[in-house]
Design a protein around this motif. Sequence first.
Motif, PDB file in Angstrom:
ATOM      1  N   ILE A 189      -5.192 -20.164  42.612  1.00  0.00           N
ATOM      2  CA  ILE A 189      -6.427 -19.738  42.014  1.00  0.00           C
ATOM      3  C   ILE A 189      -7.554 -19.571  43.163  1.00  0.00           C
ATOM      4  CG2 ILE A 189      -8.221 -20.386  40.557  1.00  0.00           C
ATOM      5  CD1 ILE A 189      -6.145 -21.344  38.816  1.00  0.00           C
ATOM      6  N   PRO A 190      -7.625 -20.731  44.207  1.00  0.00           N
ATOM      7  CA  PRO A 190      -8.631 -20.525  45.113  1.00  0.00           C
ATOM      8  C   PRO A 190      -8.421 -19.173  46.114  1.00  0.00           C
ATOM      9  CG  PRO A 190      -7.894 -22.693  45.043  1.00  0.00           C
ATOM     10  CD  PRO A 190      -7.019 -21.878  44.244  1.00  0.00           C
ATOM     11  N   VAL A 226     -10.149 -13.492  40.468  1.00  0.00           N
ATOM     12  CA  VAL A 226     -10.470 -14.404  39.275  1.00  0.00           C
ATOM     13  C   VAL A 226     -11.719 -14.761  39.392  1.00  0.00           C
ATOM     14  CG1 VAL A 226      -9.954 -16.896  38.638  1.00  0.00           C
ATOM     15  CG2 VAL A 226      -8.223 -15.509  39.937  1.00  0.00           C
ATOM     16  N   THR A 227     -12.448 -13.952  38.341  1.00  0.00           N
ATOM     17  CA  THR A 227     -13.758 -14.383  38.182  1.00  0.00           C
ATOM     18  C   THR A 227     -13.966 -15.434  37.036  1.00  0.00           C
ATOM     19  OG1 THR A 227     -13.783 -12.774  36.188  1.00  0.00           O
ATOM     20  CG2 THR A 227     -14.321 -12.010  38.450  1.00  0.00           C
ATOM     21  N   GLY A 228     -15.045 -15.867  36.650  1.00  0.00           N
ATOM     22  CA  GLY A 228     -15.330 -16.883  35.637  1.00  0.00           C
ATOM     23  C   GLY A 228     -14.863 -16.487  34.359  1.00  0.00           C
ATOM     24  N   GLY A 242     -11.648 -12.150  44.985  1.00  0.00           N
ATOM     25  CA  GLY A 242     -12.432 -11.494  43.850  1.00  0.00           C
ATOM     26  C   GLY A 242     -11.648 -10.995  42.787  1.00  0.00           C
ATOM     27  N   LEU A 256     -11.027 -16.820  34.213  1.00  0.00           N
ATOM     28  CA  LEU A 256     -10.706 -18.495  34.012  1.00  0.00           C
ATOM     29  C   LEU A 256     -10.739 -18.725  32.744  1.00  0.00           C
ATOM     30  CD1 LEU A 256      -9.439 -20.341  35.904  1.00  0.00           C
ATOM     31  CD2 LEU A 256     -11.631 -21.026  36.609  1.00  0.00           C
ATOM     32  N   LEU A 279      -6.745 -16.333  45.102  1.00  0.00           N
ATOM     33  CA  LEU A 279      -7.360 -14.949  44.267  1.00  0.00           C
ATOM     34  C   LEU A 279      -8.830 -15.103  43.954  1.00  0.00           C
ATOM     35  CD1 LEU A 279      -4.054 -15.156  41.640  1.00  0.00           C
ATOM     36  CD2 LEU A 279      -4.669 -13.619  43.584  1.00  0.00           C
ATOM     37  N   GLY A 280      -9.401 -16.438  44.002  1.00  0.00           N
ATOM     38  CA  GLY A 280     -10.915 -16.257  43.732  1.00  0.00           C
ATOM     39  C   GLY A 280     -11.625 -15.801  44.762  1.00  0.00           C
ATOM     40  N   LEU A 281     -11.082 -16.307  46.010  1.00  0.00           N
ATOM     41  CA  LEU A 281     -11.585 -15.650  47.121  1.00  0.00           C
ATOM     42  C   LEU A 281     -11.577 -13.981  47.386  1.00  0.00           C
ATOM     43  CD1 LEU A 281     -10.826 -18.372  50.034  1.00  0.00           C
ATOM     44  CD2 LEU A 281     -13.097 -18.019  48.779  1.00  0.00           C
TER      45      LEU A 281
END
Length: 117
Positions: A2-3, A11-13, A9, A16, A5-7
């Motif tokens: 998740i981190p 995985v947005t809020g 872009g 999630l 993919l979050g970095l």
Amino acid sequence: MIPVLGLAGAVTGQVLAFALLIGGIAIPGAFLAKAFVERMPVHIHTAILDVAVITGGLVMISAAARQLIRQTIAAQALSAWTAIESRSKRIHKHQLPIPNRKSPRLPSSTAYDPLRT
């Protein structure tokens, strides 16, 4: 994961929150379904699975048939349009006489009437 993919872009809020909502519903649902199936007679469970598989097969066959019908109709329409367009080109090509050495020229005072032969 998740981190990473979050970095990136991905995985947005909102993504999630949606994942947590689906997981919060799916996990208790799996335990509830397990308890329900354990109390169910085998022949009923088999019948439910048979209905699900047959329904899935019928849905796939009907989707394939609809696609085949659409493609057939589109091919017929294209064929008809091509024939109309070809005929239209032939009509427009030969609409007015083109003088050449073998055919006599029309007198300049005579107006051409395509309906008169």
